[in-house]
Design a protein around this motif. Structure first.
Motif, PDB file in Angstrom:
ATOM      1  N   THR A 964      -3.832  14.971   1.234  1.00 19.02           N
ATOM      2  CA  THR A 964      -4.568  13.718   1.057  1.00 19.02           C
ATOM      3  C   THR A 964      -3.614  12.592   0.674  1.00 19.02           C
ATOM      4  O   THR A 964      -2.525  12.806   0.134  1.00 19.02           O
ATOM      5  CB  THR A 964      -5.629  13.854  -0.040  1.00 19.02           C
ATOM      6  N   ILE A 965      -4.076  11.352   0.977  1.00 14.98           N
ATOM      7  CA  ILE A 965      -3.382  10.127   0.584  1.00 14.98           C
ATOM      8  C   ILE A 965      -4.420   9.197  -0.031  1.00 14.98           C
ATOM      9  O   ILE A 965      -5.491   8.967   0.571  1.00 14.98           O
ATOM     10  CB  ILE A 965      -2.707   9.446   1.785  1.00 14.98           C
ATOM     11  N   ASN A 966      -4.154   8.683  -1.230  1.00 14.06           N
ATOM     12  CA  ASN A 966      -5.078   7.794  -1.926  1.00 14.06           C
ATOM     13  C   ASN A 966      -4.591   6.349  -1.806  1.00 14.06           C
ATOM     14  O   ASN A 966      -3.411   6.054  -2.026  1.00 14.06           O
ATOM     15  CB  ASN A 966      -5.185   8.168  -3.404  1.00 14.06           C
ATOM     16  N   LEU A 967      -5.536   5.458  -1.462  1.00 18.18           N
ATOM     17  CA  LEU A 967      -5.246   4.024  -1.365  1.00 18.18           C
ATOM     18  C   LEU A 967      -6.076   3.282  -2.395  1.00 18.18           C
ATOM     19  O   LEU A 967      -7.273   3.553  -2.550  1.00 18.18           O
ATOM     20  CB  LEU A 967      -5.567   3.484   0.037  1.00 18.18           C
ATOM     21  N   GLU A 968      -5.467   2.285  -3.086  1.00 18.34           N
ATOM     22  CA  GLU A 968      -6.176   1.439  -4.035  1.00 18.34           C
ATOM     23  C   GLU A 968      -5.682   0.001  -3.872  1.00 18.34           C
ATOM     24  O   GLU A 968      -4.521  -0.227  -3.548  1.00 18.34           O
ATOM     25  CB  GLU A 968      -5.938   1.909  -5.476  1.00 18.34           C
ATOM     26  N   TRP A 969      -6.607  -0.939  -4.128  1.00 17.38           N
ATOM     27  CA  TRP A 969      -6.228  -2.358  -4.043  1.00 17.38           C
ATOM     28  C   TRP A 969      -7.166  -3.185  -4.916  1.00 17.38           C
ATOM     29  O   TRP A 969      -8.210  -2.712  -5.360  1.00 17.38           O
ATOM     30  CB  TRP A 969      -6.261  -2.840  -2.593  1.00 17.38           C
ATOM     31  N   ASP A 970      -6.734  -4.423  -5.172  1.00 16.21           N
ATOM     32  CA  ASP A 970      -7.553  -5.376  -5.914  1.00 16.21           C
ATOM     33  C   ASP A 970      -8.014  -6.479  -4.975  1.00 16.21           C
ATOM     34  O   ASP A 970      -7.458  -6.695  -3.895  1.00 16.21           O
ATOM     35  CB  ASP A 970      -6.761  -5.974  -7.077  1.00 16.21           C
ATOM     36  N   HIS A 971      -9.042  -7.219  -5.415  1.00 15.46           N
ATOM     37  CA  HIS A 971      -9.574  -8.309  -4.588  1.00 15.46           C
ATOM     38  C   HIS A 971      -8.519  -9.393  -4.374  1.00 15.46           C
ATOM     39  O   HIS A 971      -7.618  -9.565  -5.201  1.00 15.46           O
ATOM     40  CB  HIS A 971     -10.810  -8.922  -5.253  1.00 15.46           C
TER      41      HIS A 971
END
Length: 1360
Positions: A964-971
């Motif tokens: 798996t690969i996890n992606l996160e970001w902010d507005h």
């Protein structure tokens, strides 16, 4: 009823209003645009105003014009319509207005004399030519007369009058004897400007010849001869002793009485002369007297203009070229001998035909714009101005409410398509006229780009670059730049947009790489273009060569390790003592070092390593010292340490003069490094005591020099010695020496007049230094007065460098003069400088401010300008103050900080950019002058629409395991509207292999995503962007982490093998990041010229090509290739090799000369500029460093001792400054097929020719017969004789040969010195046969060709 004249203030207000009119549109020179746009006619070629023609030729009156559609032509003659169709002799050239009058069928050219004018017309207007006065050249005969012998007493003056017949143009006069010998002229005997021959005093030897006046007429090529004068000199001493001719007391020896001078021409003591401005002024004074007087010239109240004045005719004539109004005044000539002197005064008045001060220019406007035509000329007397439109007087033209005439200016307001016309301005006085055409064209053109699309720009990191985007449109479009097709307009910070649309990036960073889009917009549409910017790492030498001291015979290695961008081709070259290093068999050059085996004394010197790519270069230098053997004491000094020289000593001043002195010194020890220069410094104790200034510089071989000094300076000198190590300490000062004073010879510079308050003007200047004061108590006389008034000058004497004038009106111009003065007198008359009094704040604000929203980040402003008298100063700009009141998004805090946008100059519109989308704004406008802001306009409100968002913040990619690969970001920091979601694009890659791209869309609230890996080996590249209703915003890209045991592959730069001469290859690349460069077909390293700093350039390219040029001799074209030739048996030069770059080229060659032979390299550019470079023996390779990019050169090498021994001529072309990658035509399939077909066709033709030749054939043979001239060629009784052109009938007594030449009998005497290169001959009785031939470039008329030229035999001989 008489029309009432408006008051003067109306004219002043109108003049100020002219300054506020907007500038016209400039049409680019692009042929596609020029051919598409409609354009009124413009006269491009016409005959001269005074058109004199040869009566033997057809008459040609030129008139050509351009326009779209192409114009039609008609003519007037003597102000009446000239019907060409009714006269069979007159025709008009096709697609031209040029008239041709043909006299082959008869007719008299004099019948067509008159004044002609050409009219060029299309549906947009009519243009006029000048009024062309046609005259036929005339060469009248000399009146017949019988001349009695002229009897004159020896020593008396004599004038032989010529009185030539009047011709058109005036003939050229010269004097000869009846035996056709030129009359020797000197200070005593000379020809005047009127053609008469003047004897200041007659001597007995003047009787030995006779005197005949000759007049040569240019157009008809005839010479008229006057009957010869015979002199009879009465003398008291009939014995003519030739030894007395140059005797200092010649006259008394011959018993001739000496007498004072008197003027032979002009008569009396005073005369006047008028000359037109721009012409040559010729003043003449011829005097008699015994001994022969000397003539000197002077001007009252001043000096003769040295740059324009020259003396002629043994100082008897003064010629001043290109006369101006300053040359008017009184001149006098002084004739003097030992008996006395006499003078004649000539009053010169300079008048002027009209000349342009402001010639009307074509005016191209957009609908609704304003403009003006200005026709301003000067002359003496003052010329009058008459306006016409389409060839008709403006008064009789239909009224135009958008047009207003104000004297020499026509003002256009709110122009429309119907305003198109051609206007003529005719300004004239009694001495001539000027006629100018200027059209008014109204264009409605949508924006279009002028540069190639999708250019590639490559630039070195941290350098400055400029991206060009030329465009055109009417109205003038606004231009904006975007990066990667998204985000806001680029301007400010690291970016700067110029008015021509170019985008400058002040310092390139890695993140600046990408695709830049320029968008031009006006009310008719928009156009865009893209530029791809690639950022390359700089070339740096990280391990430099070091200074080394080695023994003779050992091996030494100089390191030079380089780090560079792998996508650029690196070239490493070496210099020795700043000259290209020849790599012999004792040297080995590698990529990172230079090795020298068996070091010898000649290897000692400085070595420079140059690492260069096509974009930049770096260099490093080291010094190699070679130690001699221990048994050789003479070379031990080479190993001794070098140091700075010791200071010079024992300074002595001798040869003391008023403006110079000789300084002598004793040199100090050079400390094992020869002294190269001496610097002499001085100090003065009045203005800057204790401060030393450089005076002059001298070579190290001298120890004494003459120094030029200024008046009234108390000098003290010292000397500094310089060698390659550095400078010595200054010597002890010399004794002081003060020069005498004098009035100043110059005035202070940088004189300015500016207001510091609203009611004053501060006059400032740069004070003069000690070497220009020339005397004690230096002071300045300051004068000022209101400009364009007749008031007297105000003046004050100032000791400092400023003066404040108080109680001045607000912002009015003043004339200012500042003159230097000391106790010895005043300086020269100063120049007048225009200054202005202080400004006050503007009194009015722009009105009728209109706002039009262009897009989410920009608005267009339009306003009415303020009246000029309310500005109260120089209008610097209109300025808009705006602030963000609120965002349309709820609960979003915004900064209400005021921002501003400036619009320099007097403008009516502008664009405000860098706004936040989806926001409420307020705006106010002011006028700004040098004092500050004026009152604010009414506050305007506007709302920007929704835009695309900025990039999501803090985009993070994590890989907790292999599945798996996890992606996160902010507005996004700036939503710029209502977010409707996010778009994620990702693709798997393994090395250079790419998988299929997958797109995922998320809701606006989602900020996380987990992806299941389908391929545990590949990595992934993710691109994330936010969306609003307008579209996707700026994207952010990240890659998944690499596995711990995986090495990141590095792409190796492509290598290109050498290509032999004549071979052509191409390498194309589909990778967007591939190298874009044009590579010469060679791998031989080249040596560029070096500079002390690293050089970076910007390269434009599109594809990658490798080009080699096919060579052919002579001449031979080469581009970095060698021309193979076999070595000859005798002394020769062969195998010349040229390795060119953009600004330099390396040259090598082979030869079989002995050692020590010197050579010369000669090269000529395409502008026919020849340069040579001497080459010492064994100095190859040679580098040419002053070449220009993209230029073709021809080159040869020859022996310095024998220029006849030379190589073949080589032609080569330098590469362009930018690397422009374009597809090579030689690699295209259609081109290869076409070449094969042509080769096959040529082969078939050769076979056919060989078959026909083998059958045999007959060839015509023609004999040439030389027929001598006839035995008689008598001179005509009227004294005239003709000489003709090659295109006229043959000479009498000559025969035309088969090749068209004229055979003539030889002659020993000629008129070459007086005619135009013709030939003359004599009969048995010594009379002159007046036919001789002159070459003349003339267009042959139809029907003059010989019928003989039509035969095939003649055609063969004409080609021979």
């Amino acid at each position: 009823m008489a029309r009432q004249q408006p008051p003067p203030w109306v004219h002043a207000a109108l003049l100020l209003c002219l300054l506020s009119l907007s500038g016209a549109i400039e049409i680019p020179m692009d042929p596609s645009i020029q051919n598409e746009l409609s354009q009124p006619p413009t006269i491009t070629k016409q005959s001269v105003k005074d058109h004199i023609v040869d009566p033997r030729d057809n008459i040609l009156i030129e008139c050509e014009a351009k326009g779209n559609p192409a114009p039609s032509f008609h003519w007037t003659r003597n102000s009446r319509f000239f019907n060409i169709a009714k006269d069979p002799r007159v025709s008009m050239r096709r697609r031209s207005g040029t008239l041709v009058i043909d006299f082959r069928s008869g007719g008299r050219p004099e019948e067509y004399e008159g004044e002609y004018q050409c009219f060029a017309r299309n549906k947009f207007g009519t243009a006029l030519s000048n009024r062309i006065r046609l005259q036929v050249s005339k060469s009248p005969l000399w009146p017949k007369e019988n001349l009695d012998p002229v009897v004159v007493q020896e020593g008396a003056p004599l004038t032989l009058q010529c009185n030539p017949p009047p011709g058109l143009p005036s003939p050229v006069i010269f004097w000869m004897s009846s035996s056709m010998e030129p009359i020797t002229q000197d200070k005593r005997v000379s020809q005047g400007h009127n053609g008469d021959l003047y004897f200041s005093n007659v001597m007995l030897q003047d009787m030995q010849t006779d005197y005949s006046c000759n007049a040569r007429f240019h157009f008809t090529h005839t010479i008229q001869q006057k009957n010869a004068f015979t002199l009879k000199v009465l003398t008291n001493n009939p014995y003519n002793d030739s030894s007395l001719r140059n005797h200092p007391d010649m006259y008394s020896a011959r018993g001739v009485a000496e007498r004072t001078p008197s003027f032979m021409y002009p008569q009396g003591t005073a005369s006047s002369q008028m000359v037109l401005r721009g012409m040559d002024l010729l003043l003449e004074c011829i005097a008699s007297g015994v001994p022969t007087p000397d003539i000197a010239w002077y001007k009252k109240g001043g000096d003769l203009p040295s740059d324009k004045a020259k003396f002629e005719n043994f100082n008897k004539a003064l010629r001043i070229t290109n006369v101006s109004e300053e040359d008017s005044g009184e001149y006098f000539c002084l004739a003097s001998n030992k008996m006395g002197s006499i003078r004649h005064t000539i009053s010169v008045r300079v008048k002027a035909a009209p000349y342009w001060l402001d010639e009307p220019k074509n005016l191209i406007l957009a609908p609704g714009e304003d403009g003006r035509l200005v026709c301003r000329a000067n002359g003496n007397p003052k010329p009058t101005v008459q306006w016409m439109v389409n060839g008709e007087p403006l008064q009789s033209a239909p009224p135009n409410p958008n047009r207003e005439v104000a004297g020499d200016t026509i003002i256009f307001r709110d122009t429309q398509i119907s305003s198109r016309a051609v206007y003529q301005c005719n300004t004239s006085n009694e001495h001539g006229y000027l006629l100018a055409n200027a059209f008014v064209s109204v264009l409605d053109v949508p924006p279009r780009m002028l540069s190639p699309r999708n250019q590639l720009i490559r630039v070195i990191l941290y350098n400055r670059t400029r991206l060009d985007c030329p465009f055109f449109g009417s109205p003038i479009p606004t231009l904006r730049w975007f990066k990667n097709g998204q985000g806001s307009n680029l301007d400010g910070g690291n970016y700067h947009v110029y008015e021509n649309g170019s985008l400058e990036i002040k310092m390139i960073r890695k993140e600046d790489q990408g695709i830049y889009t320029c968008v031009a917009t006006n009310i008719l549409g928009k156009a865009e273009n893209q530029v791809r910017l690639e950022v390359k790492d700089p070339t740096r030498i990280y391990r430099m060569p070091e200074d080394q001291v080695v023994k003779r015979g050992t091996t030494v290695q100089l390191e030079c390790r380089v780090k560079h961008d792998p996508s650029l081709k690196l070239t490493v070259s070496w210099l020795k003592d700043d000259e290209p290093l020849y790599i012999g068999n004792r040297m080995k050059k590698e990529d990172d070092s230079l090795t020298i085996f068996g070091v010898a004394e000649r290897d000692q010197g400085s070595y420079t390593c140059i690492a260069s790519t096509e974009l930049d270069q770096d260099l490093a230098k080291a010094h190699l010292t070679v130690l001699a053997d221990q048994a050789t004491p003479t070379n031990r000094l080479a190993a001794l340490p070098k140091g700075r020289p010791d200071r010079p000593r024992d300074l002595e001043l001798t040869d003391l003069a008023e403006r110079s002195v000789r300084l002598t010194w004793i040199p100090g020890d050079d400390n094992n490094s020869p002294i190269t220069d001496y610097v002499v410094q001085f100090e003065e104790d009045q203005f800057q005591p204790g401060v030393w200034h450089d005076h002059s510089k001298f070579p190290g071989s001298v120890n004494s020099a003459v120094l030029q000094l200024s008046p009234y300076v108390n000098y003290q000198f010292r000397v500094i010695a310089i060698n390659e190590v550095g400078s010595s300490h200054p010597s002890l000062p010399s004794e002081r020496y003060r020069t005498s004073g004098a009035p100043p010879e110059s005035n202070p510079t940088d004189v300015k007049g500016e207001g510091t308050r609203k009611n004053n003007m501060e006059i400032t200047w740069t004070p003069m230094n000690a070497t220009s004061a020339f005397g004690p108590n230096l002071r300045y006389i300051v004068k000022w007065r209101r400009r364009e008034t007749r008031e007297t000058w105000n003046n004050v004497t100032v000791w400092g460098s400023r003066h404040v004038v108080g109680q001045t009106p607000v912002y009015v111009p003043y004339e200012i003069r500042v003159q230097a003065e000391n106790d010895f007198g005043k300086g020269p008359e100063p120049e007048t400088v225009i200054g202005y009094s202080g400004e006050d704040y503007p009194r009015a604000a722009p009105t009728d401010v209109k706002i039009r929203v262009l897009n989410s980040t920009a608005i267009s402003l339009q306003w009415n300008r303020v009246y000029p008298d309310t500005v109260q100063g120089q209008l610097r700009e209109y300025r808009a103050y705006f602030w963000r009141e609120s965002s349309l998004l709820k609960n979003l805090w915004v900064s209400q900080k005021r921002q501003q946008a400036s619009f320099p100059g007097d403008r009516l519109r502008g664009v405000v950019s860098r706004l936040f989308p989806y926001s409420n704004y307020k705006l106010e406008m002011v006028v700004v002058n040098g004092r500050g802001d004026g009152p604010r306009s009414e506050t305007k409100e506007f709302t920007t629409p929704e835009g695309v968002p900025s990039a999501p913040r803090r985009f993070r990619v994590r890989q907790p395991n292999l599945e798996t690969i996890n992606l996160e970001w902010d507005h996004p920091e700036h939503p710029n509207g209502i977010l409707i979601g996010y778009t994620l694009k990702y693709v798997a890659f393994n090395g250079t292999k790419l998988g299929k791209q997958i797109v995922e869309n998320f809701s606006p609230n989602q900020t996380k995503f987990t992806m299941q890996r389908a391929d545990p080996v590949s990595r992934y590249r993710f691109t994330l962007s936010a969306r609003t209703q307008v579209g996707s915003g700026e994207a952010v890209t990240e890659e998944s982490p690499a596995p711990p045991n995986e090495a990141t592959p590095t792409a190796a730069p492509p290598t290109l093998p050498p290509t032999p001469v004549g071979a052509t290859g191409a390498v194309s690349s589909t990778d967007a990041t591939a190298t874009a460069a044009t590579t010469e077909a060679t791998t031989v390293p080249t040596i560029p010229s070096v500079a002390p700093t690293t050089i970076a350039t910007t390269t434009v390219a599109t594809t990658t090509t490798t080009a080699a040029t096919t060579t052919e001799r002579p001449p031979t074209t080469t581009s970095g290739t060698k021309i193979p030739e076999s070595a000859p048996d005798s002394q020769s030069i062969w195998n010349v090799t040229v390795l060119p770059n953009s600004k330099w080229a390396n040259i090598t060659w082979k030869h079989n000369f002995g050692p020590g032979t010197d050579f010369v390299v000669e090269y000529i550019d395409s502008n026919h500029t020849k340069k040579t470079v001497p080459v010492k023996a064994q100095a190859q390779p040679i580098q040419l460093t002053d070449l220009y990019p993209g230029m073709t050169y021809t080159l040869r090498v020859y022996s310095r001792d024998n220029e006849g021994i030379s190589s073949t001529v080589i032609t080569f072309m330098t590469s362009t400054a930018y690397t422009n990658n374009q597809a090579d035509i030689a690699t295209q399939g259609w081109f290869i097929g076409l070449m094969c077909a042509i080769a096959l066709l040529v082969l078939i033709l050769l076979i056919v020719c060989f078959i026909k030749r083998s059958r045999g054939g007959k060839y015509p043979v023609r004999e040439k017969k030389d027929v001598p001239l006839g035995p008689e060629d008598p001179k005509e009784e009227d004294g005239s004789f003709d000489y003709s052109d090659e295109d006229n009938k043959p000479l009498q007594g000559s025969q035309t040969s088969l090749d068209g030449t004229i055979k003539q009998q030889e002659s020993d005497d000629s008129l070459v010195d007086y005619g135009e290169g013709g030939e003359g001959q004599f009969n048995e009785d010594g009379s002159f046969i007046g036919q001789y031939t002159v070459k003349k470039d003339k267009e042959e008329t139809e029907g003059n060709e010989s019928s003989e030229a039509t035969s095939p035999v003649n055609a063969i001989y004409s080609l021979a």
